[in-house]
Scaffold this active site. Structure first.
Site, PDB file in Angstrom:
ATOM      1  N   ASP A 292       7.734  -5.735   1.009  1.00 17.07           N
ATOM      2  CA  ASP A 292       8.882  -4.882   1.355  1.00 17.07           C
ATOM      3  C   ASP A 292       8.365  -3.646   2.082  1.00 17.07           C
ATOM      4  O   ASP A 292       8.654  -2.510   1.704  1.00 17.07           O
ATOM      5  CB  ASP A 292       9.636  -4.500   0.080  1.00 17.07           C
ATOM      6  CG  ASP A 292      10.997  -3.866   0.358  1.00 17.07           C
ATOM      7  OD1 ASP A 292      11.412  -3.838   1.537  1.00 17.07           O
ATOM      8  OD2 ASP A 292      11.638  -3.382  -0.595  1.00 17.07           O
TER       9      ASP A 292
ATOM     10  N   TRP B 125       1.375   9.959 -10.778  1.00 13.79           N
ATOM     11  CA  TRP B 125       1.992  10.789  -9.743  1.00 13.79           C
ATOM     12  C   TRP B 125       1.031  10.935  -8.569  1.00 13.79           C
ATOM     13  O   TRP B 125      -0.158  11.216  -8.755  1.00 13.79           O
ATOM     14  CB  TRP B 125       2.334  12.170 -10.290  1.00 13.79           C
ATOM     15  CG  TRP B 125       2.928  13.087  -9.263  1.00 13.79           C
ATOM     16  CD1 TRP B 125       2.284  14.042  -8.538  1.00 13.79           C
ATOM     17  CD2 TRP B 125       4.289  13.092  -8.812  1.00 13.79           C
ATOM     18  NE1 TRP B 125       3.150  14.658  -7.670  1.00 13.79           N
ATOM     19  CE2 TRP B 125       4.402  14.095  -7.812  1.00 13.79           C
ATOM     20  CE3 TRP B 125       5.436  12.365  -9.152  1.00 13.79           C
ATOM     21  CZ2 TRP B 125       5.592  14.385  -7.161  1.00 13.79           C
ATOM     22  CZ3 TRP B 125       6.631  12.640  -8.504  1.00 13.79           C
ATOM     23  CH2 TRP B 125       6.703  13.648  -7.526  1.00 13.79           C
TER      24      TRP B 125
END
Length: 287
Positions: free
Chosen positions: A196, A94
């Site tokens: 991307d 995280w």
């Protein structure tokens, strides 16, 4: 998505004895995403259907680990991948987010330039992956022009024609563009790309460091990454100035970016429909 059996499976992947708390997160059209809280720890959990996207998370893990191995820009640590039934799961470190300061944008440009300085002769990658929800073929080629035509543009043009999103007469105009590509892209080595790099695929951590997420990694022309940064509004001016300082751009870089963006525009055409067609038409008519 989060059945009791799936929660139990995730708990096993994390090797956690304590109870886990799942918080749904907004986000993409492919995955269900959750923040997982356990005592003293947080994780990001991504879930989708293996039958719809076979091997997606293994490919994402490989891409993240390849980027991380260069040690030039922060990448979330992959905690685990796994599959139970038709559910596949990716568990990541995280990342707490911080403020995008001027120092952040300057570091981001410098670090992307450093990533693009990781180079090799061949274009592509030994393994395939995904660009959004579509499979991406990375079969290596010796030249950028051949790779860009055969592994990027032609498959998406064919898919668009097959689904009646692109008229055959317009598709045929790509042939004129293909003839001009050697002049537009003078030879240079293949750079390691995120693949991307739009505004939704990077973070700023608590220490104002850039973090790359959701890659579609391969070795390609560096203008592919830079072009995508401009597709939905562009990054801060300091990002481009810093990149240019650390890795000079060619004189025709804007032309390269325009041509490179045909690939993600075709991807969006095939995924989301004709609202992206006008941009493709405007570009291809210039060639």
């Amino acid at each position: 998505m989060l059945t009791a059996s799936l929660q139990s499976f995730i708990k096993q992947l994390l090797n956690e004895g304590a109870d886990l708390h799942f918080t749904p997160l907004g986000g993409g059209s492919i995955n269900h995403t959750y923040r997982i809280n356990s005592p003293g720890k947080k994780f990001l959990c991504k879930i989708n259907k293996f039958s719809s996207f076979p091997g997606m998370f293994e490919a994402e893990q490989a891409g993240l680990e390849l980027l991380a191995s260069q040690q030039v820009i922060r990448i979330p640590q992959v905690i685990a991948t796994g599959r139970t039934g038709d559910n596949q799961v990716l568990l990541l470190e995280w990342i707490e987010q911080g403020l995008r300061t001027e120092a952040f944008w300057t570091a981001f440009g410098e670090q992307l330039a450093a990533l693009h300085h990781v180079q090799q002769k061949q274009f592509g990658l030994p393994t395939d992956n995904y660009m959004g929800a579509l499979p991406q073929c990375n079969e290596p080629a010796a030249s950028w022009v051949d790779f860009f035509i055969q592994k990027r543009l032609q498959p998406q043009v064919k898919l668009a024609v097959d689904h009646h999103l692109l008229e055959p007469a317009l598709a045929s105009r790509f042939e004129k563009l293909y003839q001009q590509l050697p002049a537009i892209f003078p030879a240079e080595p293949a750079s390691l790309l995120h693949g991307d790099l739009w505004s939704g695929n990077f973070l700023c951590d608590e220490q104002q460091r850039p973090v790359l997420i959701d890659p579609a990694v391969y070795y390609g022309h560096r203008s592919m990454d830079l072009a995508m940064t401009t597709l939905f509004g562009g990054f801060d001016r300091l990002f481009y100035e810093s990149y240019q300082y650390h890795f000079s751009l060619p004189a025709n870089y804007l032309q390269q970016w325009e041509v490179c963006n045909l690939y993600p525009l075709l991807i969006h055409l095939n995924l989301f429909g004709k609202s992206y067609l006008a941009d493709i038409v405007n570009t291809i008519r210039r060639y």
